[in-house]
Design an enzyme around this catalytic site. Sequence first.
Site, PDB file in Angstrom:
ATOM      1  N   ARG A 223       0.969  -1.248  -0.065  1.00  0.00           N
ATOM      2  CA  ARG A 223       0.007  -0.060  -0.024  1.00  0.00           C
ATOM      3  C   ARG A 223       0.988   1.310   0.149  1.00  0.00           C
ATOM      4  NH1 ARG A 223      -4.123  -2.599  -1.537  1.00  0.00           N
ATOM      5  NH2 ARG A 223      -5.778  -3.062  -0.515  1.00  0.00           N
ATOM      6  N   HIS A 271      -1.714   1.027  -9.629  1.00  0.00           N
ATOM      7  CA  HIS A 271      -2.411  -0.016  -8.711  1.00  0.00           C
ATOM      8  C   HIS A 271      -3.194  -1.148  -9.435  1.00  0.00           C
ATOM      9  CE1 HIS A 271      -4.167  -0.318  -4.390  1.00  0.00           C
ATOM     10  NE2 HIS A 271      -4.252  -1.415  -4.947  1.00  0.00           N
TER      11      HIS A 271
END
Length: 308
Positions: A223, A271
């Site tokens: 993340r 992502h």
Amino acid sequence: MTFLYKADPARGEQWARLFAQKAPDLEFRVWPDVGDPAAIRYLAAWQPPEDPARTLPNLEVVFSVGAGIDQFDLSGVPAHVPVVRMIEPGIVEGMVEYVTQAVLTIHRDLFDYGLQQQERQWREMPVRAAASRRVGVLGLGVLGTAVLERLRLFGFPCAGWSRSPRTLDGIECYAGTESLDAFLARTDVLICLLPLTDATRGLLNAKLFAALPEGASIVNVGRGPQLNQDDLLAALASGQLQNAILDVTDPEPLPASHPLWTHARVRITPHIASATRPDTAVDVVLDNIRRHRAGQPMIGQIDRSRGY
Ligand code: GLV
């Protein structure tokens, strides 16, 4: 009995088709078309709706459509409702592919060849043996383990670090804060596949980079907030780090003016390293519903006190 899907609507349609084939008895609805809220027993979401305890009074299980659960506001999900993160073969396969290409990009000097190409330079560099490129993965969950098991086949010396002790065939396993520096000291390519928790926020910082061998590279597929981006820029400038491949940033999207975008030794993807694949995910969700009905533990059920 209704299953409610609340995430990307295009994927929701794929889920709906698969549910119609595989579980015709279960009514399937895509948010915001919830129908009778009292009939909803199962929810699959990237982000639960506000105050689910009140709006979905008969909810039995919440499924995350992602492998990570940090984006989920769990506060409104009643404590007796189990929360299950996505562990399914499609997401694992995608992550193994992405990390393999990242490690090979670094290992086969494609950053340097990219720079040479810009200069129209035809110049070969010595090829380093895989046996001399030590790969290390932070996080030995399903994804981290699958990544290491594949990378091992190339001949990279492979190690993994996790909070609690693990044993994996052919992989050096390190556990706990006290062994982190020893793990980092033997790692030329560091891959982050940790969940985002208070303990991992900002973990990839100057102190951690200093514990890696000089000229190491990093791959962040965890993340964005796990990485201190200013410290990364400084470590690249000093040569402590050589390359970085980032699939996650903080914030997302990364603002257009951010210096990481144009850094010659940084590669950024939006992502996309891996996503849930409806065809394989629906099987896993239906299997978990069967398990839940039979009073068995579900695959991927999180421990809410741990946060993953
Ligand atoms: C994506 O980042 C996921 O958590 O599945």
